[in-house]
Write an enzyme that holds these catalytic residues in place. Structure first.
Site, PDB file in Angstrom:
ATOM      1  N   ARG A  79      94.214  89.202  87.524  1.00  0.00           N
ATOM      2  CA  ARG A  79      94.197  88.500  86.272  1.00  0.00           C
ATOM      3  C   ARG A  79      95.527  87.903  85.908  1.00  0.00           C
ATOM      4  NH1 ARG A  79      94.989  91.459  80.384  1.00  0.00           N
ATOM      5  NH2 ARG A  79      94.615  89.708  79.312  1.00  0.00           N
ATOM      6  N   HIS A 123      96.996  84.404  76.029  1.00  0.00           N
ATOM      7  CA  HIS A 123      97.995  85.665  76.283  1.00  0.00           C
ATOM      8  C   HIS A 123      99.210  85.208  75.227  1.00  0.00           C
ATOM      9  CE1 HIS A 123      98.431  89.530  79.006  1.00  0.00           C
ATOM     10  NE2 HIS A 123      99.441  89.350  77.706  1.00  0.00           N
ATOM     11  N   GLU A 168      94.453  90.883  73.233  1.00  0.00           N
ATOM     12  CA  GLU A 168      95.194  91.563  72.365  1.00  0.00           C
ATOM     13  C   GLU A 168      95.210  90.935  70.814  1.00  0.00           C
ATOM     14  OE1 GLU A 168      98.556  93.692  73.295  1.00  0.00           O
ATOM     15  OE2 GLU A 168      97.437  94.754  75.008  1.00  0.00           O
ATOM     16  N   ASN A 284      93.017  97.263  77.446  1.00  0.00           N
ATOM     17  CA  ASN A 284      94.106  97.321  77.654  1.00  0.00           C
ATOM     18  C   ASN A 284      94.431  98.967  77.152  1.00  0.00           C
ATOM     19  OD1 ASN A 284      93.903  94.793  78.527  1.00  0.00           O
ATOM     20  ND2 ASN A 284      95.555  94.097  77.098  1.00  0.00           N
ATOM     21  N   TYR A 286      97.438 101.928  77.131  1.00  0.00           N
ATOM     22  CA  TYR A 286      98.678 102.452  77.590  1.00  0.00           C
ATOM     23  C   TYR A 286      98.842 103.747  77.246  1.00  0.00           C
ATOM     24  CZ  TYR A 286      99.713  97.653  79.383  1.00  0.00           C
ATOM     25  OH  TYR A 286      99.780  96.705  80.040  1.00  0.00           O
ATOM     26  N   GLU A 344      94.206  95.924  81.427  1.00  0.00           N
ATOM     27  CA  GLU A 344      95.639  96.295  81.470  1.00  0.00           C
ATOM     28  C   GLU A 344      95.976  97.838  81.522  1.00  0.00           C
ATOM     29  OE1 GLU A 344      98.420  94.488  78.951  1.00  0.00           O
ATOM     30  OE2 GLU A 344      97.443  92.681  79.252  1.00  0.00           O
TER      31      GLU A 344
HETATM   32  C1  FCB Z   1     100.604  94.351  76.411  1.00  0.00           C
HETATM   33  C2  FCB Z   1     100.382  92.857  76.684  1.00  0.00           C
HETATM   34  C3  FCB Z   1     100.971  92.535  77.954  1.00  0.00           C
HETATM   35  C4  FCB Z   1     102.264  93.645  78.398  1.00  0.00           C
HETATM   36  C5  FCB Z   1     101.889  94.928  78.231  1.00  0.00           C
HETATM   37  C6  FCB Z   1     103.024  95.991  78.646  1.00  0.00           C
HETATM   38  O1  FCB Z   1     100.327  94.607  74.849  1.00  0.00           O
HETATM   39  O2  FCB Z   1      99.233  92.408  76.753  1.00  0.00           O
HETATM   40  O3  FCB Z   1     101.574  91.442  78.191  1.00  0.00           O
HETATM   41  O4  FCB Z   1     103.372  93.184  77.653  1.00  0.00           O
HETATM   42  O5  FCB Z   1     101.380  95.168  76.946  1.00  0.00           O
END
Ligand code: FCB
Length: 443
Positions: A79, A123, A168, A284, A286, A344
């Site tokens: 990607r 992006h 995002e 995405n 985290y 992500e």
């Molecule tokens: C996300 C972004 C990516 C990167 C990660 C850690 O929000 O899409 O570009 O910065 O965080």
């Protein structure tokens, strides 16, 4: 270190992700125009540590080496994003042939190595000239985005496996509303107008890509958290619901329910452009969020620490075991979702080229465990991309937070695969070997 309990479907797509501004450098090479990020970086006091993306990983000039690193992982998808001002410097009108050639070389290099290109159109780095005429507050940018999508499709439409319109949109909006340096927007801008223009751009681009006859699938990448109330009282429960509306539901509802959720008591109807059918949803993820009522918060809530859970160097809770809760929430709230690709997932860690990288491996393994369980439970999840292939510019945070499977020495630009690179390579090989050996993927 390969976990025998992780079992994925044979056709599951294994990938790594990057974004143009974070790795390419060559900010003004070969006819590229300035993006909003070039402007932000070059302001006095721009990013942490005086960082800029002028050189970044110099990926633009080191494409062959980076393609070999991607190929060496054995991934089946890469990607990346196209820098809009590299291919269309003014955001409208003429195309930059050198920019288009660069992405063509990238795509062809991937295909030669048997890797599917997963291309993100936006992006976050739109041309500065479009920002000067109103940026995401102006409806015009949505039309320009559709033209840009069509231009890229004309060149690469026969070779890209997956198209991601926006990355995002919530981050774009939040940055503007909270006045962070991610996007140069002061508080008080009309967030809903911006949200609407972002989704209009997405919907128009989906239409344009379809009418251009692209062969790949089309989707969007949303950042989702999964909200937990800090306490059991009504105020915190309300706060968590409010956070859900303002964050997790904000773009899911218009895409899959046909309208924005109620925001500040105002419903906004999306209409048929925004909810144009898509082939997959990019997620995405985290960290989860724990939410408490707070009059100081813009919408009456604030995020708080999860008790007993450490935070990483960006202040995000390290709670990979909560990934499954978000997936379950998605499934329960949006039964008609298209297939999911995790676009992500990763963890920022401080520098340590020779470190064993155990925290990253532990975090990623746990997330994959959660994913594998969700698939066994019947969710249609087709792919996974680690953020990121290599250490890169973490936007306004500079170069300190390192997400890469490959270490980058930002003085010499030497790339060194980390332990997590080897771990991921072995994991993919084991999963793909299972396919070759014809073993069933369901335990
Ligand atoms: C996300 C972004 C990516 C990167 C990660 C850690 O929000 O899409 O570009 O910065 O965080």
């Amino acid at each position: 270190m390969v976990d025998e309990d992780l079992i994925f479907p044979p056709e599951f797509c294994w990938g790594v992700a990057t974004a143009a501004y974070q790795i390419e450098g060559a900010w003004d090479a070969d006819g590229k125009g300035p993006s909003i990020w070039d402007t932000l970086a070059h302001r006095p006091g721009g990013f942490a540590g005086g960082a800029t993306g002028d050189v970044a990983c110099d990926h633009y000039h080191r494409l062959a080496e980076d393609l070999d690193l991607i190929g060496g992982l054995g991934v089946t998808s890469y990607r990346f994003s196209v820098s809009w001002p590299r291919v269309q410097p003014g955001g409208r009108g003429p195309w930059n042939p050198h920019g288009l050639e660069f992405y063509e070389r990238l795509v062809d290099g991937l295909l030669l190595r048997g890797i599917q290109p997963t291309l993100t159109l936006y992006h976050w780095d739109h041309p500065q000239s479009l920002e000067d005429s109103g940026g995401w507050l102006s409806r015009d940018i949505a039309e320009r985005f559709a033209d840009y999508a069509e231009g890229v499709a004309d060149r690469l439409g026969d070779r890209v496996a997956r198209w991601i319109t926006l990355n995002e949109p919530l981050s774009v909006l939040n940055a503007a509303m909270f006045g962070s340096s991610r996007v140069d927007g002061p508080l008080g801008r009309d967030g809903l107008q911006m949200a609407h223009n972002l989704m209009l751009a997405h919907g128009l681009a989906v239409r344009r890509l379809r009418s251009a006859g692209v062969r790949g699938e089309i989707g969007i990448a949303l950042n989702l958290s999964g909200m937990t109330p800090a306490g059991g009282g009504p105020a915190d429960l309300d706060a968590a619901r409010c956070a859900e509306v303002h964050e997790d539901r904000l773009f899911l509802d218009p895409l899959f329910h046909g309208h924005f959720p109620l925001v500040a008591g105002r419903p906004v109807v999306a209409g048929e452009i925004i909810d144009a059918p898509i082939d997959f949803l990019g997620v995405n993820w985290y960290a989860p969020a724990r939410v408490a009522a707070s009059p100081a918060g813009l919408f009456g809530y604030t995020r708080t620490d999860l008790p007993g859970v450490p935070v990483n160097m960006l202040g995000w809770p390290v709670a990979p075991e909560r990934f499954g809760a978000l997936l379950t929430w998605l499934r329960q709230n949006y039964p008609a979702l298209p297939p999911i690709h995790v676009t992500e997932n990763g963890i920022p860690l401080p520098d340590g080229v020779n470190a064993p990288d155990t925290e990253r491996i532990a975090y990623l393994s746990e997330c994959l465990g959660q994913l594998s369980r969700a698939i066994k439970d019947g969710m249609d999840i087709r792919g996974y991309h680690v953020w990121s292939l290599m250490d890169n510019l973490e936007w306004d945070h500079g170069y300190a937070p390192r997400f890469g499977l490959v270490h980058v020495d930002f003085d010499t630009l030497v790339r060194t695969p980390k332990a997590s690179y080897h771990w991921y390579r072995e994991m993919i090989a084991a999963q793909r070997g299972r396919r070759k050996a014809g073993r069933p993927w369901r335990a």
